[in-house]
Write a protein that holds these residues in place. Structure first.
Motif, PDB file in Angstrom:
ATOM      1  N   ARG A   1       4.831 -18.198  15.468  1.00 46.54           N
ATOM      2  CA  ARG A   1       4.449 -19.091  17.112  1.00 46.54           C
ATOM      3  C   ARG A   1       3.075 -18.725  16.637  1.00 46.54           C
ATOM      4  O   ARG A   1       1.656 -19.265  17.660  1.00 46.54           O
ATOM      5  CB  ARG A   1       4.694 -17.347  17.765  1.00 46.54           C
TER       6      ARG A   1
ATOM      7  N   LEU B   1      12.142 -23.512  15.483  1.00 50.82           N
ATOM      8  CA  LEU B   1      11.038 -22.534  16.658  1.00 50.82           C
ATOM      9  C   LEU B   1       9.594 -23.927  16.122  1.00 50.82           C
ATOM     10  O   LEU B   1       9.249 -24.474  16.596  1.00 50.82           O
ATOM     11  CB  LEU B   1      10.642 -21.240  16.316  1.00 50.82           C
TER      12      LEU B   1
ATOM     13  N   HIS C   1       9.222 -15.341  13.149  1.00 50.85           N
ATOM     14  CA  HIS C   1       8.798 -15.624  14.093  1.00 50.85           C
ATOM     15  C   HIS C   1       8.003 -15.069  14.363  1.00 50.85           C
ATOM     16  O   HIS C   1       6.840 -16.630  15.793  1.00 50.85           O
ATOM     17  CB  HIS C   1       9.988 -15.309  15.227  1.00 50.85           C
ATOM     18  N   THR C   2       6.736 -14.734  14.587  1.00 51.10           N
ATOM     19  CA  THR C   2       5.839 -14.175  15.040  1.00 51.10           C
ATOM     20  C   THR C   2       4.122 -14.931  14.208  1.00 51.10           C
ATOM     21  O   THR C   2       3.636 -15.873  14.697  1.00 51.10           O
ATOM     22  CB  THR C   2       4.944 -12.403  14.721  1.00 51.10           C
TER      23      THR C   2
END
Ligand code: 8YV
Length: 326
Positions: free
Chosen positions: A303, A18, A299-300
């Motif tokens: 992001r 990501l 992942h949060t």
């Protein structure tokens, strides 16, 4: 040129993917713990930092890393970040609320049951080879069903623990800085108490409040003295909320019956006095550690970092003033 990001501890490959799509990433996949000086050195030339709750970001660190624009915590608790110091320097700070709520509530219940029913003590007995068979008065514990549960800190996780508790037919009382909405109170069948009244009434006290100077040693000798001799204390929130030396004294003297702990003062160098006690269940800060939840947390955080470095507003921005100031 892509923005430069430091990831201070090991993360999942998907998390790196990501970040790599948008940023130049320097990730500590060896997972060694950086000292403050090492952290500052690695942050030179970086605009983003994806950090663990063990990394301290204070005014001193920020002043030595003038290029930093976002500090993204992998964790919901953010007492490791001086948010006002970030705000004063226009640095965004973010955390990962929501994604770990259910896993932490599950784990809280695990600790409640393990502690009340002496599960780890029983396992140690069996492993030691001393087990001579089952008999009537062997390792008697306390029932969880039907007990009075006192929740200190009725935020997202506290409310989720309360929902779990209703399945165990527990009476639910709670204490919070601010009383929660009456409709939520009614739906949870939770009754408000002062901290002192809760400590005197609950069979099981669960701490789920954030750590701040205001909650430092919120549970010390005086508060432990208010608890029932049969009561159990569970801490899955943060070390420092409980005065660990006072708790060891209360457990040793049986002023309370038992404790279940996932967090400690001075982690990972916790007070060794706990190791001499049979009436404490100890775990190494694992409440959010299910694979899907830890992935969601990482992942949060990624992001949040990406949003900040691509001109957006991170979904979990703790200091919105920094977004409006841009
Ligand atoms: C951890 C926690 O941060 O979210 C929090 O506030 O304490 C934990 O979930 C965990 O140690 C991640 O490394």
């Amino acid at each position: 040129m892509k923005p430069q990001v430091l990831v201070s501890r090991e993360v999942f490959d998907e998390t790196l993917a990501l970040l790599n799509a948008v940023c130049e990433v320097d990730s500590n996949q060896a997972d060694t713990r950086y000292s403050t000086d090492e952290l500052v050195a690695r942050l030179q030339g970086k605009q983003g930092a994806v950090i663990s709750t063990a990394d301290r970001i204070d005014a001193g660190v920020l002043d030595r890393c003038p290029g930093l624009r976002i500090v993204s915590n992998v964790g919901v608790g953010y007492n490791n970040i001086d948010v006002p110091a970030c705000t004063a320097r226009g640095v965004m700070a973010t955390n990962t609320p929501g994604v770990l709520t259910d896993s932490v509530a599950d784990y809280t219940f695990g600790l409640v049951i393990a502690t009340c029913r002496r599960m780890t003590e029983g396992e140690q007995h069996l492993r030691s080879g001393d087990w001579k068979g089952s008999f009537l008065k062997q390792m008697l514990g306390h029932d969880v069903h039907g007990a009075t549960l006192g929740i200190v800190g009725m935020g997202r996780i506290g409310q989720t623990v309360a929902r779990r508790a209703s399945g165990f037919d527990m009476k639910i009382i709670y204490h919070n800085r601010n009383r929660i909405d009456a409709a939520i109170e009614a739906s949870l069948k939770a009754e408000y108490r002062s901290l002192e009244a809760l400590l005197g009434e609950a069979d099981i006290v669960v701490l789920l409040t954030p750590y701040s100077p205001a909650s430092h040693h919120m549970i010390g000798a005086a508060q432990l003295a208010l608890m029932r001799p049969s009561a159990v204390l569970i801490n899955v929130a943060r070390g420092g909320i409980v005065d660990d030396a006072a708790l060891i004294g209360a457990l040793k003297a049986r002023r309370i019956w038992a404790a279940g702990l996932d967090v400690y003062e001075n982690e990972p160098a916790f007070n060794p006095g706990f190791l001499d006690l049979g009436n404490v269940v100890l775990s190494p800060h694992l409440a959010s550690a299910s694979e899907p939840t830890r992935k969601a947390m990482a992942h949060t955080a990624a992001r949040n970092c990406i949003a900040a470095l691509t001109g957006g507003v991170p979904p979990n921005l703790l200091n919105p003033e920094t977004a409006t100031a841009r």
